[in-house]
Design a protein around this motif. Structure first.
Motif, PDB file in Angstrom:
ATOM      1  N   THR A  45      -3.113  -3.891   3.302  1.00 28.72           N
ATOM      2  CA  THR A  45      -4.660  -3.499   2.925  1.00 28.72           C
ATOM      3  C   THR A  45      -5.555  -3.913   4.123  1.00 28.72           C
ATOM      4  O   THR A  45      -5.450  -5.020   4.690  1.00 28.72           O
ATOM      5  CB  THR A  45      -4.900  -4.183   1.652  1.00 28.72           C
ATOM      6  OG1 THR A  45      -4.067  -3.797   0.643  1.00 28.72           O
ATOM      7  CG2 THR A  45      -6.282  -4.028   1.272  1.00 28.72           C
ATOM      8  N   GLY A  76      -6.322   0.732   0.844  1.00 32.76           N
ATOM      9  CA  GLY A  76      -4.999  -0.418   0.504  1.00 32.76           C
ATOM     10  C   GLY A  76      -4.760  -0.568  -1.017  1.00 32.76           C
ATOM     11  O   GLY A  76      -4.893   0.675  -2.084  1.00 32.76           O
ATOM     12  N   VAL A  77      -4.768  -1.793  -1.446  1.00 30.99           N
ATOM     13  CA  VAL A  77      -4.540  -2.039  -2.824  1.00 30.99           C
ATOM     14  C   VAL A  77      -5.654  -2.659  -3.733  1.00 30.99           C
ATOM     15  O   VAL A  77      -6.085  -3.716  -3.025  1.00 30.99           O
ATOM     16  CB  VAL A  77      -3.242  -3.062  -3.040  1.00 30.99           C
ATOM     17  CG1 VAL A  77      -3.042  -3.287  -4.435  1.00 30.99           C
ATOM     18  CG2 VAL A  77      -1.874  -2.527  -2.363  1.00 30.99           C
ATOM     19  N   THR A  88       0.671  -1.306   0.032  1.00 30.49           N
ATOM     20  CA  THR A  88      -0.086   0.008   0.091  1.00 30.49           C
ATOM     21  C   THR A  88       0.761   1.263  -0.051  1.00 30.49           C
ATOM     22  O   THR A  88       1.942   1.122   0.261  1.00 30.49           O
ATOM     23  CB  THR A  88      -0.817   0.035   1.182  1.00 30.49           C
ATOM     24  OG1 THR A  88      -0.075   0.248   2.531  1.00 30.49           O
ATOM     25  CG2 THR A  88      -1.828  -1.240   1.491  1.00 30.49           C
ATOM     26  N   ILE A 102      -2.661   1.527  -5.557  1.00 31.80           N
ATOM     27  CA  ILE A 102      -2.101   1.515  -4.295  1.00 31.80           C
ATOM     28  C   ILE A 102      -2.358   2.161  -3.197  1.00 31.80           C
ATOM     29  O   ILE A 102      -2.202   2.203  -2.065  1.00 31.80           O
ATOM     30  CB  ILE A 102      -0.627   1.176  -4.341  1.00 31.80           C
ATOM     31  CG1 ILE A 102       0.128   2.873  -4.862  1.00 31.80           C
ATOM     32  CG2 ILE A 102      -0.103   0.156  -5.329  1.00 31.80           C
ATOM     33  CD1 ILE A 102       1.471   2.662  -4.656  1.00 31.80           C
ATOM     34  N   ASP A 103      -3.282   3.119  -3.757  1.00 25.96           N
ATOM     35  CA  ASP A 103      -3.743   4.151  -2.770  1.00 25.96           C
ATOM     36  C   ASP A 103      -5.352   4.434  -2.528  1.00 25.96           C
ATOM     37  O   ASP A 103      -5.912   5.384  -2.140  1.00 25.96           O
ATOM     38  CB  ASP A 103      -3.295   5.684  -3.109  1.00 25.96           C
ATOM     39  CG  ASP A 103      -3.768   5.983  -4.461  1.00 25.96           C
ATOM     40  OD1 ASP A 103      -4.051   5.139  -5.160  1.00 25.96           O
ATOM     41  OD2 ASP A 103      -4.035   7.289  -4.788  1.00 25.96           O
ATOM     42  N   SER A 162      -2.812   5.038   2.402  1.00 30.97           N
ATOM     43  CA  SER A 162      -3.662   3.924   2.330  1.00 30.97           C
ATOM     44  C   SER A 162      -3.412   2.578   3.362  1.00 30.97           C
ATOM     45  O   SER A 162      -1.812   2.555   3.361  1.00 30.97           O
ATOM     46  CB  SER A 162      -4.150   3.435   0.994  1.00 30.97           C
ATOM     47  OG  SER A 162      -3.012   2.767   0.472  1.00 30.97           O
ATOM     48  N   GLY A 163      -4.118   1.934   3.725  1.00 31.36           N
ATOM     49  CA  GLY A 163      -3.720   0.869   4.560  1.00 31.36           C
ATOM     50  C   GLY A 163      -3.055   0.978   5.866  1.00 31.36           C
ATOM     51  O   GLY A 163      -3.187   1.981   6.345  1.00 31.36           O
TER      52      GLY A 163
END
Length: 413
Positions: A286, A359-360, A276, A365-366, A280-281
């Motif tokens: 994730t 996460g992903v 991630t 990936i964001d 995020s994550g």
């Protein structure tokens, strides 16, 4: 640097926030170090109006997750009356604030709330057009009877109440979609309100619910189209709804899963558990949270296996459930080690139909997404009129995660 990055953002991805682009690009090119300074290893430092061609190419090729804006509110059935009915008050306020000449549309499953009926009639008296679609089981309740007597049932008229005996767009099931649109008013133009709330005392006082609110032309027009198709009350094929320019994504039942597949299965299959971005994550993993009123049947079992697989692959997964958790679903999740809790707290339970992901997701990936609405993870939801509404943005995900933690702490273990 800010000027150059902003210009690049607008050229490569119009409408995508610059912060999202920079975060995505940063992780792709340089990892966590990027967000601590303006130097891109291998690309130099972004300074002045010139952006290196290699960096420009990387931005153009990136896949930043969207941000839809808007805000979310939650009721608290364990609190006082004000906290219990906060979502009803927000809906009533939006309806009462409708401009003369505006159109208010409300789709409901259970509708017995006198204050909301009164707000609709007051808006109509001021010159707003008021249109309501409800499931048949609500048709004998006083709120719906009063509206039907005043607004009539002619769906070709400017104002009406439509009662669907089964699902409006299918041959079986129920009208279970829950949303409100207001074309213009004191809370903004092109207002949309989507969530899990039924317009009953029980839903406010005994169930946890969510309500997402935004002013957005694309989302408003989508839901207006959905509403019109509900009001037609005839069997219809699967309705394909395009993602809006702001990133709203709407999926609608009824449908068979053969034609376009199950959108929830497709979503779960696209989740990746590692890698991630910083936005995020959690610790590179994730995060997936599911708060689901009903999760059962053959479809529920299939979805449970997919969620369990995500847990085994390293995703940070937790599940809260309401009254409709199937025994086989619970067994699959628990034997796989997924943290699961019954939300029951003195008879108060989760009524959300929510999945939160940070996460992903695919190539993003964001990703910070929430799927909310009326759609339970069950076979029956494939037959009902249902709405599953994807919203996006870190602030929304953080709000839902905070609400999940509140319900998790209150839940039976």
């Amino acid at each position: 640097m800010a000027f150059a990055a902003q210009s690049l953002s607008e050229r490569a991805h119009p409408g995508v926030p610059m912060s999202t682009l920079l975060a995505t690009l940063g992780t792709a090119l340089a990892g966590p170090a990027l967000l601590l300074g303006g130097t891109y290893p291998g690309y130099g430092t972004l300074a002045g109006p010139t952006v290196p061609a290699t960096v420009e190419a990387a931005v153009a090729a990136s896949d930043p997750a969207p941000e839809t804006g808007g805000a979310v509110r939650f009721n608290d059935p364990s609190g006082g009356r004000s906290r219990q009915f906060t979502l009803v008050r927000r809906i009533d306020r939006a309806i009462r604030g409708a401009d003369a000449g505006a159109t208010v549309r409300l789709a409901a499953y259970s509708f017995a709330m006198p204050s909301t009926a009164q707000a609709l009639l007051a808006a109509h008296a001021r010159g707003a057009q008021v249109q309501v679609v409800v499931d048949d089981h609500s048709s004998h309740w006083g709120a719906v009877r009063r509206l039907r007597d005043r607004l009539g049932t002619d769906t070709s008229a400017a104002s009406f109440v439509k009662v669907c005996r089964l699902s409006c767009r299918g041959g079986r099931g129920n009208q279970h979609a829950k949303f409100v649109t207001v074309s213009s008013g004191s809370m903004g133009d092109d207002l949309v309100m989507v969530g899990s709330l039924n317009l009953t005392n029980f839903s406010s006082q005994r169930q946890w619910n969510d309500l997402y609110v935004a002013s957005d032309r694309g989302a408003h027009d989508q839901l207006v189209d959905v509403f019109r198709r509900l009001a037609d009350d005839r069997p219809q094929g699967r309705l394909a709804v395009r993602e809006t320019s702001k990133g709203f994504e709407t999926d609608l039942a009824p449908y068979t899963t053969g034609a376009g597949g199950d959108p929830i299965k497709r979503r779960l299959d696209r989740v990746r558990c590692q890698g991630t971005s910083l936005l995020s994550g959690r610790n590179g993993r994730t995060v997936v949270r599911v708060a689901m009123h009903a999760w059962n049947g053959d479809r529920g079992i299939d979805l449970a296996r997919r969620v369990a697989r995500l847990h085994r692959r390293g995703c940070d997964v937790k599940v809260l459930y309401g009254v409709g958790m199937g025994r086989a679903v619970a067994t699959i999740l628990r034997t796989s080690g997924v943290p699961v809790r019954d939300s029951n707290n003195n008879g108060r339970r989760v009524h959300h139909k929510v999945m939160v992901l940070s996460g992903v997701l695919g190539s993003q990936i964001d990703a910070n997404y929430v799927w909310t609405g009326s759609h339970n993870w069950s076979d029956r939801s494939l037959r009902n009129d249902e709405i599953m509404f994807r919203i996006a943005g870190r602030h929304l995900v953080q709000a839902y995660l905070a609400n999940f933690r509140t319900m998790w702490r209150a839940a039976a273990r």
